[in-house]
Write a protein that holds these residues in place. Structure first.
Motif, PDB file in Angstrom:
ATOM      1  N   GLY A 173      17.852 -62.482  -0.734  1.00  0.00           N
ATOM      2  CA  GLY A 173      17.860 -63.641   0.156  1.00  0.00           C
ATOM      3  C   GLY A 173      17.184 -64.872  -0.386  1.00  0.00           C
ATOM      4  N   ILE A 174      17.185 -65.086  -1.702  1.00  0.00           N
ATOM      5  CA  ILE A 174      16.595 -66.313  -2.223  1.00  0.00           C
ATOM      6  C   ILE A 174      17.458 -67.508  -1.833  1.00  0.00           C
ATOM      7  CG2 ILE A 174      17.725 -66.316  -4.492  1.00  0.00           C
ATOM      8  CD1 ILE A 174      14.940 -67.112  -5.658  1.00  0.00           C
ATOM      9  N   ALA A 176      19.575 -68.857   1.306  1.00  0.00           N
ATOM     10  CA  ALA A 176      19.449 -68.568   2.732  1.00  0.00           C
ATOM     11  C   ALA A 176      20.715 -68.025   3.381  1.00  0.00           C
ATOM     12  CB  ALA A 176      19.000 -69.838   3.462  1.00  0.00           C
ATOM     13  N   ARG A 177      21.868 -68.568   3.016  1.00  0.00           N
ATOM     14  CA  ARG A 177      23.107 -68.221   3.719  1.00  0.00           C
ATOM     15  C   ARG A 177      23.664 -66.858   3.324  1.00  0.00           C
ATOM     16  NH1 ARG A 177      26.497 -72.992   0.692  1.00  0.00           N
ATOM     17  NH2 ARG A 177      26.511 -72.122  -1.424  1.00  0.00           N
ATOM     18  N   GLU A 178      23.080 -66.227   2.301  1.00  0.00           N
ATOM     19  CA  GLU A 178      23.598 -64.958   1.795  1.00  0.00           C
ATOM     20  C   GLU A 178      22.995 -63.790   2.583  1.00  0.00           C
ATOM     21  OE1 GLU A 178      22.771 -65.274  -2.408  1.00  0.00           O
ATOM     22  OE2 GLU A 178      23.917 -67.141  -2.571  1.00  0.00           O
ATOM     23  N   TRP A 179      23.400 -63.693   3.852  1.00  0.00           N
ATOM     24  CA  TRP A 179      22.797 -62.720   4.774  1.00  0.00           C
ATOM     25  C   TRP A 179      22.954 -61.286   4.295  1.00  0.00           C
ATOM     26  CZ3 TRP A 179      24.130 -64.301  10.536  1.00  0.00           C
ATOM     27  CH2 TRP A 179      23.480 -65.511  10.835  1.00  0.00           C
ATOM     28  N   ILE A 180      24.067 -60.978   3.646  1.00  0.00           N
ATOM     29  CA  ILE A 180      24.294 -59.586   3.245  1.00  0.00           C
ATOM     30  C   ILE A 180      23.228 -59.139   2.248  1.00  0.00           C
ATOM     31  CG2 ILE A 180      25.888 -60.216   1.393  1.00  0.00           C
ATOM     32  CD1 ILE A 180      25.986 -57.058   3.615  1.00  0.00           C
ATOM     33  N   SER A 181      22.706 -60.065   1.471  1.00  0.00           N
ATOM     34  CA  SER A 181      21.658 -59.726   0.507  1.00  0.00           C
ATOM     35  C   SER A 181      20.435 -59.151   1.207  1.00  0.00           C
ATOM     36  CB  SER A 181      21.278 -60.968  -0.301  1.00  0.00           C
ATOM     37  OG  SER A 181      20.125 -60.737  -1.082  1.00  0.00           O
ATOM     38  N   VAL A 216      13.302 -60.955   2.255  1.00  0.00           N
ATOM     39  CA  VAL A 216      13.709 -62.330   2.567  1.00  0.00           C
ATOM     40  C   VAL A 216      12.855 -63.259   1.702  1.00  0.00           C
ATOM     41  CG1 VAL A 216      14.143 -64.039   4.362  1.00  0.00           C
ATOM     42  CG2 VAL A 216      14.180 -61.606   4.945  1.00  0.00           C
ATOM     43  N   THR A 217      13.384 -63.643   0.566  1.00  0.00           N
ATOM     44  CA  THR A 217      12.622 -64.462  -0.367  1.00  0.00           C
ATOM     45  C   THR A 217      12.510 -65.903   0.107  1.00  0.00           C
ATOM     46  OG1 THR A 217      13.451 -63.042  -2.137  1.00  0.00           O
ATOM     47  CG2 THR A 217      12.470 -65.115  -2.808  1.00  0.00           C
ATOM     48  N   ASN A 218      13.451 -66.335   0.941  1.00  0.00           N
ATOM     49  CA  ASN A 218      13.506 -67.728   1.401  1.00  0.00           C
ATOM     50  C   ASN A 218      13.514 -67.763   2.930  1.00  0.00           C
ATOM     51  OD1 ASN A 218      14.078 -70.445   1.867  1.00  0.00           O
ATOM     52  ND2 ASN A 218      16.096 -70.401   0.906  1.00  0.00           N
ATOM     53  N   PRO A 219      12.377 -67.419   3.572  1.00  0.00           N
ATOM     54  CA  PRO A 219      12.388 -67.301   5.036  1.00  0.00           C
ATOM     55  C   PRO A 219      12.627 -68.614   5.779  1.00  0.00           C
ATOM     56  CG  PRO A 219      10.182 -66.904   4.154  1.00  0.00           C
ATOM     57  CD  PRO A 219      11.110 -66.950   2.989  1.00  0.00           C
ATOM     58  N   ASP A 220      12.154 -69.739   5.254  1.00  0.00           N
ATOM     59  CA  ASP A 220      12.413 -71.019   5.928  1.00  0.00           C
ATOM     60  C   ASP A 220      13.905 -71.317   5.960  1.00  0.00           C
ATOM     61  OD1 ASP A 220       9.710 -71.335   6.254  1.00  0.00           O
ATOM     62  OD2 ASP A 220       9.485 -72.950   4.786  1.00  0.00           O
ATOM     63  N   HIS A 304      22.265 -61.226  -4.690  1.00  0.00           N
ATOM     64  CA  HIS A 304      22.905 -62.429  -4.166  1.00  0.00           C
ATOM     65  C   HIS A 304      24.254 -62.058  -3.557  1.00  0.00           C
ATOM     66  CE1 HIS A 304      20.352 -65.513  -6.336  1.00  0.00           C
ATOM     67  NE2 HIS A 304      20.009 -64.408  -6.982  1.00  0.00           N
ATOM     68  N   ALA A 305      24.944 -63.077  -3.042  1.00  0.00           N
ATOM     69  CA  ALA A 305      26.325 -62.920  -2.588  1.00  0.00           C
ATOM     70  C   ALA A 305      26.985 -64.301  -2.716  1.00  0.00           C
ATOM     71  CB  ALA A 305      26.369 -62.435  -1.139  1.00  0.00           C
ATOM     72  N   TYR A 306      28.236 -64.355  -3.074  1.00  0.00           N
ATOM     73  CA  TYR A 306      29.180 -63.249  -3.182  1.00  0.00           C
ATOM     74  C   TYR A 306      29.967 -63.375  -4.473  1.00  0.00           C
ATOM     75  CZ  TYR A 306      32.655 -66.775  -1.772  1.00  0.00           C
ATOM     76  OH  TYR A 306      33.451 -67.899  -1.709  1.00  0.00           O
ATOM     77  N   SER A 307      30.796 -62.433  -4.830  1.00  0.00           N
ATOM     78  CA  SER A 307      31.752 -62.453  -5.939  1.00  0.00           C
ATOM     79  C   SER A 307      31.926 -61.097  -6.612  1.00  0.00           C
ATOM     80  CB  SER A 307      31.399 -63.494  -7.014  1.00  0.00           C
ATOM     81  OG  SER A 307      31.690 -64.805  -6.577  1.00  0.00           O
TER      82      SER A 307
END
Length: 413
Positions: A173-174, A176-181, A216-220, A304-307
């Motif tokens: 989750g570094i 933010a939008r990559e919730w699956i991570s 969650v590396t990027n909580p903000d 990360h996500a995705y690809s």
């Protein structure tokens, strides 16, 4: 009645923030250098957001297109006979559909639930519950506190009190939008804690290694994706600029050719690298935690996500690390095990060749500066059918295959 009210509040939170009604995700497949140049010029001219980037000809590039520009974008490409496909017809509808499937609760959860994505408060409450339930196995620490005052938490999973075993590092989750991570990090924690003593493979793994996991590396930024903009990527530091922009990309902020290719010095850019290497709390949190563990860290994973990619250094250059053949060998073992679970195809290789050039990334830093000989960046599901909006029913299969790949890679080392 209360459940309905909570659901309406959740939907209101999404629809009152940045919305994507009528936005489409268009997949474009340039087959020649000329077609790739046409696509790039169109993206720049129309100021469109790319969800993926061209790394070789014949590979689809996903582009987010607002409704006002859909016709001109599609007709321009079709006039040049460049293959295009609309993968997501209405981004906001998909966002709202995922929110609507959430099961409202009157209290914060204390146990893992992989049937849905969770808010930051829910995730941290689950981590508290896991630490309490498995207190002989799990402990936690705060790696840093964000600009907005949120803790960046790490869970240590260890079968011993002594800090002598080699360490597997995993952060999620570094972006933010990559919730699956972040969801997969939770899945891995669940399998490690619930499986110790009852699953022989997990038990053997934890008797050999300690795991340090940052879910969650990027909580903000993650919180912002729930409250204001589901597709937000960066952290929330006020980065300035003429438009008073916010956010620095933490994965362009490491001291690995800082400011090099695949980064931007424009504060409004999604890949803005910041003013200096390690200026951000998120990159500092990873650096300080890994450095504190020292030579005990044997393998570094960042999810990360995705690809659907399994990548090794380097991202800032096409040169290969000295031990590339060995990292490539381990990557193949991991990918083969991952594919065997659900048949999900992954490509593996160095970052610059497999996805694009990107300086200032954590994987390159882990290898170059931290001296970790096995440093991997994984891009999880999917290949663009849902992109950053992967449905929650894919959390468990994604977790299953990812964990299988990680365990196989560990065993191969």
């Amino acid at each position: 009645m209360r459940t309905t009210a909570l659901l309406l509040l959740a939907l209101a939170a999404v629809t009152s923030a940045v919305t994507y009604h009528g936005y489409k995700v268009v997949s474009v497949t340039p087959r020649t250098t000329a077609e790739a140049q046409v696509l790039q010029k169109a993206v720049q001219l129309l100021q469109l957001q790319q969800w993926t980037h061209p790394h070789r000809l014949g590979v689809p590039v996903d582009v987010l297109v607002p409704p006002s520009l859909v016709y001109v974008f599609l007709s321009g490409l079709q006039a040049k006979h460049i293959p295009v496909q609309v993968k997501i017809t209405d981004v906001q509808a998909l966002i709202e559909e995922q929110v609507a499937t959430r099961t409202p609760s009157t209290s914060l959860p204390r146990a893992f639930d992989h049937t849905q994505y969770h808010t930051l408060d829910e995730i941290y409450s689950i981590l508290d519950g896991v630490e309490a339930d498995y207190n002989s196995l799990v402990s936690s620490y705060t790696a840093a506190t964000t600009y907005e005052g949120r803790p960046i938490r790490v869970l240590k999973v260890s079968s011993e009190e002594s800090d002598t075993k080699p360490v597997i590092w995993i952060d999620c989750g570094i972006h933010a939008r990559e919730w699956i991570s972040s969801a997969v990090c939770q899945y891995i924690l669940d399998q490690l804690t619930s499986g110790y003593g009852s699953n022989s493979d997990v038990t053997a793994l934890l008797d050999t290694y300690d795991f340090h996991i940052m879910p969650v590396t990027n909580p903000d930024g993650y919180e912002f994706t729930w409250s204001d903009d589901r597709l937000w990527r960066k952290n929330r530091f006020p980065s300035g600029g003429a438009l008073n922009c916010h956010g620095i990309d933490p994965n362009r902020n490491f001291d690995s050719d800082f400011g090099g290719p695949g980064t931007s010095d424009q504060p409004c850019s999604d890949i803005y690298h910041g003013t200096a290497a390690f200026s951000e709390k998120e990159s500092q949190a990873v650096r300080d935690s890994v450095q504190a563990l020292g030579s005990r860290v044997k393998i570094f994973f960042t999810l990360h996500a995705y690809s659907q990619l399994w990548m090794t250094p380097y991202g800032y250059t096409y040169d290969l690390p000295d031990n590339y053949d060995e990292q490539y060998r381990v990557s193949k073992v991991g990918v083969d095990a991952l594919i065997a679970v659900h048949g999900t195809e992954f490509i593996y290789g160095n970052i610059a060749d497999v996805i694009y050039m990107a300086a200032g990334g954590s994987t390159d830093w882990a290898y170059d500066a931290a001296g970790i000989q096995y440093a991997f960046a994984l891009e999880l599901r999917d290949q663009g059918s849902y992109g950053f909006l992967l449905p929650p029913e894919q959390i468990v299969p994604t977790g299953e295959e990812t964990l299988a790949g990680i365990v196989a890679a560990i065993n191969a080392v």
